[in-house]
Write a protein that holds these residues in place. Structure first.
Motif, PDB file in Angstrom:
ATOM      1  N   LYS A  18     -28.742  44.426  83.957  1.00  0.00           N
ATOM      2  CA  LYS A  18     -29.120  43.484  85.169  1.00  0.00           C
ATOM      3  C   LYS A  18     -29.782  42.364  84.678  1.00  0.00           C
ATOM      4  CE  LYS A  18     -29.285  47.694  88.250  1.00  0.00           C
ATOM      5  NZ  LYS A  18     -30.468  48.504  88.980  1.00  0.00           N
ATOM      6  N   GLN A  19     -29.561  41.331  85.308  1.00  0.00           N
ATOM      7  CA  GLN A  19     -30.279  40.216  85.128  1.00  0.00           C
ATOM      8  C   GLN A  19     -31.124  39.967  86.279  1.00  0.00           C
ATOM      9  OE1 GLN A  19     -28.262  36.338  83.958  1.00  0.00           O
ATOM     10  NE2 GLN A  19     -29.359  35.360  85.504  1.00  0.00           N
ATOM     11  N   HIS A  20     -32.610  39.701  85.885  1.00  0.00           N
ATOM     12  CA  HIS A  20     -33.654  39.479  86.715  1.00  0.00           C
ATOM     13  C   HIS A  20     -34.228  37.830  86.569  1.00  0.00           C
ATOM     14  CE1 HIS A  20     -34.320  43.316  88.162  1.00  0.00           C
ATOM     15  NE2 HIS A  20     -33.658  43.790  86.946  1.00  0.00           N
ATOM     16  N   THR A  21     -34.008  37.127  87.608  1.00  0.00           N
ATOM     17  CA  THR A  21     -34.619  35.785  87.567  1.00  0.00           C
ATOM     18  C   THR A  21     -36.081  35.781  87.905  1.00  0.00           C
ATOM     19  OG1 THR A  21     -32.571  34.879  87.769  1.00  0.00           O
ATOM     20  CG2 THR A  21     -34.223  33.266  88.197  1.00  0.00           C
ATOM     21  N   THR A  22     -37.099  35.354  87.137  1.00  0.00           N
ATOM     22  CA  THR A  22     -38.226  35.545  87.072  1.00  0.00           C
ATOM     23  C   THR A  22     -38.913  34.027  87.287  1.00  0.00           C
ATOM     24  OG1 THR A  22     -38.726  37.458  85.886  1.00  0.00           O
ATOM     25  CG2 THR A  22     -40.857  35.820  86.308  1.00  0.00           C
ATOM     26  N   THR A  23     -39.533  33.825  88.550  1.00  0.00           N
ATOM     27  CA  THR A  23     -40.181  32.517  88.821  1.00  0.00           C
ATOM     28  C   THR A  23     -41.657  32.617  89.121  1.00  0.00           C
ATOM     29  OG1 THR A  23     -39.888  32.764  91.263  1.00  0.00           O
ATOM     30  CG2 THR A  23     -38.181  31.656  90.330  1.00  0.00           C
ATOM     31  N   GLY A  24     -42.285  31.664  88.395  1.00  0.00           N
ATOM     32  CA  GLY A  24     -43.950  31.726  88.602  1.00  0.00           C
ATOM     33  C   GLY A  24     -44.367  30.214  88.770  1.00  0.00           C
ATOM     34  N   VAL A  25     -45.844  30.224  88.583  1.00  0.00           N
ATOM     35  CA  VAL A  25     -46.458  29.078  88.621  1.00  0.00           C
ATOM     36  C   VAL A  25     -47.225  28.823  87.302  1.00  0.00           C
ATOM     37  CG1 VAL A  25     -48.264  27.894  89.549  1.00  0.00           C
ATOM     38  CG2 VAL A  25     -46.648  29.022  90.878  1.00  0.00           C
ATOM     39  N   THR A  26     -47.263  27.710  86.359  1.00  0.00           N
ATOM     40  CA  THR A  26     -48.008  27.497  85.347  1.00  0.00           C
ATOM     41  C   THR A  26     -49.163  26.508  85.803  1.00  0.00           C
ATOM     42  OG1 THR A  26     -46.390  27.834  83.596  1.00  0.00           O
ATOM     43  CG2 THR A  26     -48.238  26.549  83.110  1.00  0.00           C
ATOM     44  N   ILE A  27     -50.287  26.894  85.542  1.00  0.00           N
ATOM     45  CA  ILE A  27     -51.496  25.887  86.134  1.00  0.00           C
ATOM     46  C   ILE A  27     -52.302  25.547  84.448  1.00  0.00           C
ATOM     47  CG2 ILE A  27     -53.731  25.481  87.055  1.00  0.00           C
ATOM     48  CD1 ILE A  27     -52.643  27.560  89.067  1.00  0.00           C
ATOM     49  N   VAL A  28     -52.063  24.209  84.415  1.00  0.00           N
ATOM     50  CA  VAL A  28     -52.852  23.562  83.206  1.00  0.00           C
ATOM     51  C   VAL A  28     -54.205  22.776  83.779  1.00  0.00           C
ATOM     52  CG1 VAL A  28     -52.912  21.852  81.385  1.00  0.00           C
ATOM     53  CG2 VAL A  28     -50.701  23.026  82.120  1.00  0.00           C
ATOM     54  N   GLU A  29     -55.624  23.368  83.721  1.00  0.00           N
ATOM     55  CA  GLU A  29     -56.741  23.138  84.166  1.00  0.00           C
ATOM     56  C   GLU A  29     -57.353  22.177  83.222  1.00  0.00           C
ATOM     57  OE1 GLU A  29     -59.617  26.110  85.321  1.00  0.00           O
ATOM     58  OE2 GLU A  29     -57.780  27.456  84.760  1.00  0.00           O
ATOM     59  N   VAL A  71     -47.031  23.553  87.634  1.00  0.00           N
ATOM     60  CA  VAL A  71     -45.561  23.399  87.485  1.00  0.00           C
ATOM     61  C   VAL A  71     -44.888  24.921  87.897  1.00  0.00           C
ATOM     62  CG1 VAL A  71     -45.667  23.648  85.153  1.00  0.00           C
ATOM     63  CG2 VAL A  71     -43.743  22.610  86.302  1.00  0.00           C
ATOM     64  N   GLU A  72     -43.903  24.797  88.521  1.00  0.00           N
ATOM     65  CA  GLU A  72     -43.253  26.123  88.816  1.00  0.00           C
ATOM     66  C   GLU A  72     -42.210  26.452  87.405  1.00  0.00           C
ATOM     67  OE1 GLU A  72     -40.823  25.781  92.441  1.00  0.00           O
ATOM     68  OE2 GLU A  72     -42.378  24.378  93.131  1.00  0.00           O
ATOM     69  N   HIS A  73     -42.208  27.509  86.898  1.00  0.00           N
ATOM     70  CA  HIS A  73     -41.452  27.993  85.634  1.00  0.00           C
ATOM     71  C   HIS A  73     -40.415  29.083  86.314  1.00  0.00           C
ATOM     72  CE1 HIS A  73     -44.950  30.879  85.252  1.00  0.00           C
ATOM     73  NE2 HIS A  73     -43.815  31.872  84.889  1.00  0.00           N
ATOM     74  N   GLU A  74     -39.328  29.002  85.540  1.00  0.00           N
ATOM     75  CA  GLU A  74     -38.189  30.115  85.915  1.00  0.00           C
ATOM     76  C   GLU A  74     -37.595  30.657  84.500  1.00  0.00           C
ATOM     77  OE1 GLU A  74     -34.222  29.836  88.157  1.00  0.00           O
ATOM     78  OE2 GLU A  74     -35.850  29.566  89.361  1.00  0.00           O
ATOM     79  N   TYR A  75     -37.523  31.972  84.244  1.00  0.00           N
ATOM     80  CA  TYR A  75     -36.701  32.233  83.167  1.00  0.00           C
ATOM     81  C   TYR A  75     -36.005  33.704  83.701  1.00  0.00           C
ATOM     82  CZ  TYR A  75     -40.741  35.384  82.802  1.00  0.00           C
ATOM     83  OH  TYR A  75     -41.691  36.350  82.812  1.00  0.00           O
ATOM     84  N   ASP A  76     -34.826  33.960  82.973  1.00  0.00           N
ATOM     85  CA  ASP A  76     -33.920  35.197  83.013  1.00  0.00           C
ATOM     86  C   ASP A  76     -34.330  36.197  82.218  1.00  0.00           C
ATOM     87  OD1 ASP A  76     -32.557  34.035  85.382  1.00  0.00           O
ATOM     88  OD2 ASP A  76     -31.306  33.002  83.789  1.00  0.00           O
ATOM     89  N   THR A  77     -34.362  37.304  82.600  1.00  0.00           N
ATOM     90  CA  THR A  77     -34.531  38.481  81.758  1.00  0.00           C
ATOM     91  C   THR A  77     -33.228  39.609  81.917  1.00  0.00           C
ATOM     92  OG1 THR A  77     -36.951  38.338  81.954  1.00  0.00           O
ATOM     93  CG2 THR A  77     -36.350  40.475  81.175  1.00  0.00           C
ATOM     94  N   LEU A  78     -32.824  40.166  80.827  1.00  0.00           N
ATOM     95  CA  LEU A  78     -32.002  41.325  81.050  1.00  0.00           C
ATOM     96  C   LEU A  78     -32.681  42.672  80.720  1.00  0.00           C
ATOM     97  CD1 LEU A  78     -29.013  39.944  78.862  1.00  0.00           C
ATOM     98  CD2 LEU A  78     -29.243  40.059  81.453  1.00  0.00           C
ATOM     99  N   ALA A  79     -32.110  43.478  81.711  1.00  0.00           N
ATOM    100  CA  ALA A  79     -32.805  44.974  81.651  1.00  0.00           C
ATOM    101  C   ALA A  79     -31.574  45.966  81.550  1.00  0.00           C
ATOM    102  CB  ALA A  79     -33.595  45.243  82.750  1.00  0.00           C
ATOM    103  N   ALA A  80     -31.599  46.718  80.925  1.00  0.00           N
ATOM    104  CA  ALA A  80     -30.455  47.952  80.648  1.00  0.00           C
ATOM    105  C   ALA A  80     -30.790  48.690  82.178  1.00  0.00           C
ATOM    106  CB  ALA A  80     -30.614  48.794  79.411  1.00  0.00           C
TER     107      ALA A  80
END
Length: 156
Positions: free
Chosen positions: A78-89, A146-155
């Motif tokens: 299964k592919q999961h698309t993770t979204t999140g936020v990166t903050i550089v202070e 900035v919003e970030h996004e990446y895909d992860t595979l899980a068996a």
């Protein structure tokens, strides 16, 4: 391309660190200290308020299943698309006459590095924005978010 949480967050930190290391000396005359959320180095005390410094933090917000994939780690991964936020202070010394201007230039440096960027492991970014934050008694403050996004595979 896929990445797990640790790899994705390492990629994000590496991308920002490389941009700051390459460009900050031309702005402030040195490479500012870089700190990372949830990482404390031995002997690391309070940052020097007479110098610029920054902290990079990554937060994943959601990771819904987005597809079935017929490759590694198994035929029904299964592919999961993770979204999140990166903050550089970014912290700039109030004791430096042009500290706020230097900070603006450092924030633009970080923002530019994140525009249309993608890491080797498939982390990509959208909407890098510079935001004002209330100053403390010693430092001017800005955040680059900035919003970030990446895909992860899980068996399965």
């Amino acid at each position: 391309m896929t990445a797990d949480r640790v790899t994705a967050h390492d990629d994000i930190r590496r991308l920002i660190s490389a941009a700051v290391t390459a460009g900050a000396s031309a702005i402030v005359g040195y490479v500012p200290e870089m700190r990372y959320d949830r990482v404390r180095l031995p002997g690391q005390g309070v940052p020097d308020a007479s110098k610029h410094w920054l902290r990079i933090g990554c937060s994943d917000i959601q990771s819904p299943q987005t597809a079935f994939v017929g490759e590694t780690p198994g035929p029904t991964a299964k592919q999961h698309t993770t979204t999140g936020v990166t903050i550089v202070e970014l912290y700039a010394p109030m004791s430096v006459v042009n500290g706020a201007r230097q900070q603006d230039l450092l924030a633009q440096l970080v923002q530019s590095a994140l525009r249309n960027a993608e890491t080797v492991n498939g982390v990509w970014f959208r909407n890098p924005t510079i935001k004002n934050v209330a100053d403390d008694e010693k430092s001017y403050r800005l955040n680059v978010t900035v919003e970030h996004e990446y895909d992860t595979l899980a068996a399965t």
